[in-house]
Structures are given as structure tokens and as C-alpha cells.
Design a protein around this motif. Structure first.
Motif, PDB file in Angstrom:
ATOM      1  N   CYS A  15       0.846  -1.188   0.000  1.00 11.92           N
ATOM      2  CA  CYS A  15       0.000   0.000   0.000  1.00 11.92           C
ATOM      3  C   CYS A  15       0.881   1.238   0.000  1.00 11.92           C
ATOM      4  N   GLU A  16       0.701   2.120  -0.981  1.00 11.65           N
ATOM      5  CA  GLU A  16       1.450   3.373  -1.045  1.00 11.65           C
ATOM      6  C   GLU A  16       0.625   4.482  -0.413  1.00 11.65           C
ATOM      7  N   THR A  17       1.261   5.220   0.482  1.00  8.65           N
ATOM      8  CA  THR A  17       0.567   6.313   1.163  1.00  8.65           C
ATOM      9  C   THR A  17       1.573   7.396   1.510  1.00  8.65           C
ATOM     10  N   LYS A  18       1.101   8.453   2.184  1.00  5.72           N
ATOM     11  CA  LYS A  18       1.941   9.604   2.504  1.00  5.72           C
ATOM     12  C   LYS A  18       1.921   9.848   4.005  1.00  5.72           C
ATOM     13  N   THR A  19       3.081  10.188   4.570  1.00 10.42           N
ATOM     14  CA  THR A  19       3.171  10.464   5.999  1.00 10.42           C
ATOM     15  C   THR A  19       2.783  11.919   6.280  1.00 10.42           C
ATOM     16  N   LYS A  20       2.773  12.257   7.558  1.00 12.53           N
ATOM     17  CA  LYS A  20       2.391  13.611   7.975  1.00 12.53           C
ATOM     18  C   LYS A  20       3.375  14.659   7.467  1.00 12.53           C
ATOM     19  N   ASP A  21       4.670  14.281   7.344  1.00 13.77           N
ATOM     20  CA  ASP A  21       5.679  15.222   6.845  1.00 13.77           C
ATOM     21  C   ASP A  21       5.877  15.093   5.333  1.00 13.77           C
ATOM     22  N   ASN A  22       4.831  14.622   4.641  1.00 12.87           N
ATOM     23  CA  ASN A  22       4.784  14.614   3.167  1.00 12.87           C
ATOM     24  C   ASN A  22       5.864  13.748   2.533  1.00 12.87           C
ATOM     25  N   VAL A  23       6.095  12.582   3.095  1.00 12.80           N
ATOM     26  CA  VAL A  23       7.020  11.604   2.524  1.00 12.80           C
ATOM     27  C   VAL A  23       6.195  10.405   2.058  1.00 12.80           C
ATOM     28  N   PHE A  24       6.332  10.060   0.781  1.00 11.53           N
ATOM     29  CA  PHE A  24       5.604   8.907   0.255  1.00 11.53           C
ATOM     30  C   PHE A  24       6.334   7.620   0.643  1.00 11.53           C
ATOM     31  N   VAL A  25       5.560   6.689   1.184  1.00 14.66           N
ATOM     32  CA  VAL A  25       6.118   5.405   1.612  1.00 14.66           C
ATOM     33  C   VAL A  25       5.240   4.283   1.074  1.00 14.66           C
ATOM     34  N   THR A  26       5.853   3.114   0.931  1.00 11.74           N
ATOM     35  CA  THR A  26       5.116   1.906   0.558  1.00 11.74           C
ATOM     36  C   THR A  26       5.127   0.970   1.760  1.00 11.74           C
ATOM     37  N   VAL A  27       3.958   0.701   2.295  1.00 13.06           N
ATOM     38  CA  VAL A  27       3.817  -0.152   3.473  1.00 13.06           C
ATOM     39  C   VAL A  27       3.443  -1.563   2.990  1.00 13.06           C
ATOM     40  N   VAL A  28       4.211  -2.549   3.420  1.00 14.56           N
ATOM     41  CA  VAL A  28       3.958  -3.941   3.049  1.00 14.56           C
ATOM     42  C   VAL A  28       3.391  -4.656   4.267  1.00 14.56           C
ATOM     43  N   ALA A  29       2.153  -5.148   4.134  1.00 14.79           N
ATOM     44  CA  ALA A  29       1.477  -5.852   5.231  1.00 14.79           C
ATOM     45  C   ALA A  29       1.233  -7.301   4.828  1.00 14.79           C
ATOM     46  N   SER A  30       1.422  -8.200   5.777  1.00  9.46           N
ATOM     47  CA  SER A  30       1.147  -9.620   5.571  1.00  9.46           C
ATOM     48  C   SER A  30      -0.003 -10.032   6.475  1.00  9.46           C
ATOM     49  N   VAL A  31      -1.088 -10.526   5.861  1.00  6.24           N
ATOM     50  CA  VAL A  31      -2.278 -10.932   6.605  1.00  6.24           C
ATOM     51  C   VAL A  31      -2.408 -12.453   6.511  1.00  6.24           C
ATOM     52  N   GLN A  32      -2.466 -13.095   7.672  1.00  4.10           N
ATOM     53  CA  GLN A  32      -2.655 -14.550   7.729  1.00  4.10           C
ATOM     54  C   GLN A  32      -4.098 -14.814   8.187  1.00  4.10           C
ATOM     55  N   TYR A  33      -4.845 -15.593   7.412  1.00  6.03           N
ATOM     56  CA  TYR A  33      -6.260 -15.801   7.692  1.00  6.03           C
ATOM     57  C   TYR A  33      -6.636 -17.236   7.328  1.00  6.03           C
ATOM     58  N   ARG A  34      -7.807 -17.653   7.813  1.00  4.95           N
ATOM     59  CA  ARG A  34      -8.328 -18.985   7.469  1.00  4.95           C
ATOM     60  C   ARG A  34      -9.846 -18.997   7.615  1.00  4.95           C
TER      61      ARG A  34
END
Length: 284
Positions: free
Chosen positions: A58-77
Motif C-alpha cells: 500500500c502506497e501512502t503519505k506520511t504527515k511530513d509529506n514523505v511517500f512510503v510503501t507499506v507492506v502488510a502480511s495478513v494470515q487468515y483462514r
């Protein structure tokens, strides 16, 4: 072939959905089951109960206007007791989970600055997991764990952060180096002072020993040779030292040429000069 004989096999860690005339009838556990197709029974499909993992970027922007890509791993069943809900209520489980992850991350990260985002990634993961748990439990799914495995700033931002870190470490290293050189100079100065002090003590003791030896020699000569004075003994000692010096100069192969007056008169002149120098020093 199995359905031709009205039998169906369900593998381990799976459940099957049986329908009768197109309507949900029963959830079949692992094993062999009778499925009389001539009575309208059919197998709608199977559902895996294994833990699955979905990686979301997920690409988003921080409060100080820096674009970051957050990688999340979801384990489900899927839950066995809610297998019917998991099979019928969702057509694309992975897309549904991804949408919730996007929503939570893009609502949480813009409230944090870049450094705080790295520090609070566990809180972000917890918020994503709580939101998914509330949403997916109604569809028969359990969220086992949610992890924020990586936060990737823009390449230019990473380069700038590395340069700032390198400059800070170089500044610390320069300070430590200067402090070490300062201590080294202090220790060197202390060593030189101690060396000069000890050298001075040695020279003083040497001169004291020479004076004591001359005094003993004068006293012994005066006692053994009656009629001689201290002046006569000192003249003789100076003449002896003069000849010893001439001998040393002549014996040395590396000494340069030295022109000095020589003869009995010259010896007497040297003796007079040394005596006058000593007397002037005592008068001063």
C-alpha cells in the motif's frame, strides 16, 4: 468416477459444500460421502481450512509529506463452523481483505511522521488486524495475525536519510579522534617531562660523583705527597684531562679536524682560563 457411483471424497483440512437442487444442504467433513445425484444432490465446491497468507503493498503519505510503501502480511483462514458463510457470502476473499488493509493504512499513516511510522508499525498492524477481525468474522473467516513487514520510503528519501546518518557518525568519529589525539599529546608531554626530569637527576648525580671523586683524589694526593697544595693537584688533573681529550680526538675516525694550540705554554694557558672561569662563576 466417484460421482458416477454417488460417492465423493473430501481431503483433509478441507470441507465440501453439498447442495440439493441448487440449495445449500450440508457441510461435508473430510472423508468419503454418499452423494445421490439422482435425488438432486451435488457438490458445489470445496473450501480449504488451512492458514493462508496475503501480502498487500500500500502506497501512502506520511504527515511530513514523505511517500512510503507499506507492506502488510495478513494470515487468515476459514472457520469450519462458518464454512457456509465463507463459501457463499464472499466471491473474492483476497480482494476484500486487501481493501480493508488499504483503508486502515491510509487512515493511520498520514497521522504520523516518517520516524514515528517506523517506531509505531506494531500499532499500525494491530489496528489493521482489529478492523479485519470485525469485518471478516461476519463472513466466516478468522484473522490469525497481521504483520507490517516493511516500510519503504522513496529512494531519494532513503539516500538523504543515509547521508544524514553518515554525517552524524562522521562527526562523532571526528570528535573521538580529536579526543584521542589530545590524550596522546598529553601523555607524550608527560613522558617527555618525566624523561627530562630523570635525565636531570642523572646529570646532577654524575656531576656530584665527579666532584666527590676529585675531592677524594686531591685529599689522597696531598696526604701521600707532602708539600703539594690543592692548586698543584688541580693543575695536574687538568693536564691529565687535556691529554686524555687529545687522545680521544686522535683515536676517533669520524672526528673532523680541530686546530688548537699545543705545547707546555698552551697547557698553562688552558689551565689559567679554566681556573679564571671557575673563579668568575663563584664570584657571580
Amino acid at each position: 468416477m466417484g460421482q458416477a457411483f454417488c460417492c465423493v471424497q473430501v481431503d483433509q483440512s478441507n470441507v465440501a459444500i453439498r447442495e440439493q437442487f441448487g440449495k445449500f444442504d450440508e457441510v461435508l467433513e473430510p472423508g468419503c460421502h454418499c452423494l445421490p445425484w439422482f435425488l438432486g444432490s451435488q457438490l458445489a465446491g470445496q473450501l480449504s481450512l488451512r492458514v493462508q497468507q496475503l501480502d498487500v503493498r500500500c502506497e501512502t503519505k506520511t504527515k511530513d509529506n514523505v511517500f512510503v510503501t507499506v507492506v502488510a502480511s495478513v494470515q487468515y483462514r476459514a472457520l469450519a463452523e462458518k464454512a457456509a458463510d465463507a463459501f457463499y457470502k464472499l466471491s473474492n476473499t483476497r480482494a476484500q481483505i486487501q481493501a480493508y488493509v488499504f483503508d486502515v493504512i491510509r487512515a493511520s499513516v498520514p497521522k504520523l511522521e516518517l520516524d514515528s511510522t517506523f517506531e509505531q508499525k506494531n500499532e499500525i498492524a494491530k489496528a489493521v488486524e482489529e478492523e479485519l477481525e470485525k469485518a471478516m468474522s461476519a463472513y466466516g473467516y478468522e484473522i490469525v495475525q497481521t504483520l507490517i513487514v516493511d516500510i519503504e520510503p522513496d529512494e531519494h528519501v532513503k539516500r538523504a536519510m543515509n547521508e544524514i546518518n553518515a554525517a552524524s557518525r562522521m562527526r562523532l568519529a571526528a570528535g573521538e579522534k580529536a579526543e584521542a589525539e589530545k590524550l596522546l599529546q598529553i601523555k607524550r608531554a608527560e613522558g617527555e617531562a618525566e624523561s627530562k626530569y630523570l635525565s636531570g637527576l642523572g646529570i646532577a648525580r654524575q656531576r656530584q660523583a665527579i666532584v666527590d671523586g676529585l675531592r677524594d683524589s686531591v685529599l689522597a694526593f696531598s696526604v701521600n705527597v707532602p708539600g703539594t697544595s690543592a692548586k698543584d693537584v688541580m693543575d695536574m688533573i687538568l693536564v691529565t684531562q687535556y691529554f686524555d681529550t687529545m687522545k680521544e680526538i686522535g683515536a676517533s675516525s669520524k672526528s673532523s679536524s680541530v686546530f688548537i694550540p699545543h705545547g707546555p705554554g698552551a697547557v698553562r694557558d688552558i689551565t689559567s682560563q679554566i681556573r679564571e672561569g671557575l673563579l668568575q662563576a663563584e664570584a657571580a
